[in-house]
Design an enzyme around this catalytic site. Structure first.
Site, PDB file in Angstrom:
ATOM      1  N   CYS A 124      19.580  45.931  -6.108  1.00  0.00           N
ATOM      2  CA  CYS A 124      19.085  46.539  -7.346  1.00  0.00           C
ATOM      3  C   CYS A 124      19.358  45.700  -8.594  1.00  0.00           C
ATOM      4  CB  CYS A 124      19.700  47.921  -7.521  1.00  0.00           C
ATOM      5  SG  CYS A 124      19.288  49.055  -6.189  1.00  0.00           S
ATOM      6  N   HIS A 164      12.513  52.830 -11.234  1.00  0.00           N
ATOM      7  CA  HIS A 164      13.409  51.810 -10.691  1.00  0.00           C
ATOM      8  C   HIS A 164      12.718  50.967  -9.620  1.00  0.00           C
ATOM      9  CE1 HIS A 164      16.908  49.712  -9.498  1.00  0.00           C
ATOM     10  NE2 HIS A 164      17.440  50.595  -8.666  1.00  0.00           N
TER      11      HIS A 164
END
Length: 399
Positions: A83, A346
């Site tokens: 991430c 995201h």
């Protein structure tokens, strides 16, 4: 060492996976990259190198993405750091400038995702990268909850048990971020939700009271930044729009993080703390000097524990910032004016560069409805389990 500046940023709207028909990753990269080049006022032919981040994709997808902007034979490096991939691409671009290897570098990130929660074991025939983390958490079999939600939710439970935070504190963080996203045309969600709506939404991890509206969604999208040297800024007259990276650090997992027995450390607070301390030292700043922050709120629990890791609050006191309203407009800091990962979305490879874009706009004073009045110092935090934390501090070139 050379000074490093961001002179152009670009961003697509973040979307629910598959929502935009026939929108593949080259289309996303063309959209964000073209926007960044136009923002910088330069041609692709002036870019000397590119670092391209994505988590899901084939080995040379970075090249294919950048070819939408031009094919000039420049080095293109593919980046994957879970991430924190987007900010890792930014980190590498900045290092290239800082070390005098190039004067103009493109950092670009994208993700084309599948709907639903993310699996921690995509292959099945090798050890998952997070196996050591799962072992440290004494998890002998896959949890009944989505794995990432279980890990960060467990950190939230630990904070509640040790320091007295409550499920409402976490829900109020999500309410804030959804409220902030209303003014962000690039956000996946642009709707305000009441605290009651956040608390009543579908339960994802019951021990913490973690509902769906407190979790970042899977998303499609792309973001890009043009990173240049001081000489390039001067040569092209870009000082008025340039934002300087005045501090930046990447920290990976440390053995000590697995020895404390703390879930909060295992999901990255220890990495974040070390990176933030390095950035403050490099920039000659403290947390009190910062005006606006984009941090990695993959789950509401992570935003709260990151308050403490970044030094906004003492250990165990992050929830008091929620009580005081010190992380929204009118408070001491504005945290996640974009809506954060929870509401903006995201797309893993794009997230860190989307944070860079938001903070660049904030420091230029061009964030429109989201503008933090008088913002002069910005802080970015992006984390990936497995793991890496990247913290970056910014200031306008002219101040």
């Amino acid at each position: 060492m050379n000074r490093v500046f961001v002179v152009g940023v670009g961003l697509t709207k973040f979307e629910k996976p598959g929502r935009r028909e026939n929108w593949d990753y080259p289309d996303m990269a063309r959209e964000s990259g073209t926007m960044a080049l136009l923002d910088a006022g330069i041609e692709f032919e002036q870019v000397e190198e590119a670092f391209v981040g994505y988590v899901y994709g084939e080995s040379t997808a970075g090249e294919r993405a950048v070819y939408e902007l031009g094919m000039t034979g420049i080095p293109i490096t593919n980046v994957n750091n879970n991430c924190s991939t987007g900010s890792t691409a930014l980190y590498l671009a900045a290092r290239s400038i800082r070390g005098g290897l190039a004067d103009c570098v493109l950092a670009l990130g994208f993700e084309k995702m599948k709907a639903g929660s993310i699996s921690l074991d995509s292959f099945g025939d090798r050890e998952p990268p997070l196996q050591r983390h799962m072992d440290a958490l004494a998890l002998s079999s896959p949890p009944a909850f989505p794995p990432a939600a279980w890990m960060f939710g467990s950190a939230g439970v630990e904070h509640m048990e040790r320091y007295g935070s409550t499920p409402e504190h976490f829900a109020r963080i999500a309410e804030k971020n959804h409220r902030h996203s209303v003014g962000n045309p690039y956000a996946q969600f642009q709707r305000e939700y009441s605290l009651a709506e956040v608390e009543a939404d579908k339960m994802i991890y019951e021990p913490m009271g973690l509902t769906r509206l407190q979790c970042s969604p899977t998303s499609d999208g792309s973001a890009a930044a043009i990173v240049v040297s001081e000489a390039f800024v001067e040569r092209h007259g870009l000082a008025a729009q340039a934002v300087e990276i005045v501090g930046q650090a990447m920290v990976t997992d440390m053995r000590a993080s697995f020895e404390t027995g703390s879930t909060i450390d295992i999901v990255g607070a220890d990495m974040t703390r070390k990176a933030a301390e390095a950035v403050y030292a490099q920039a000659g700043l403290t947390a009190q000097d910062v005006d606006v922050i984009e941090l990695h709120d993959c789950f509401s629990a992570n935003e709260l524990i990151t308050y403490e890791a970044l030094g906004l609050a003492e250990i165990g006191e992050g929830h008091h910032l929620v009580d005081s309203g010190d992380t929204t407009y009118g408070g001491r800091w504005v945290v996640n004016p974009s809506g954060g990962l929870i509401s903006k979305g995201h797309p893993l490879g794009a997230t860190g560069l989307a944070q860079c874009a938001e903070l660049t706009w904030q420091l230029r004073g061009t964030a429109e409805a989201r503008q933090v009045r008088g913002a002069k110092v910005a802080l970015q935090h992006n984390i990936g389990l497995g793991g890496a934390a990247v913290v970056t501090a910014y200031r306008p070139a002219e101040r």
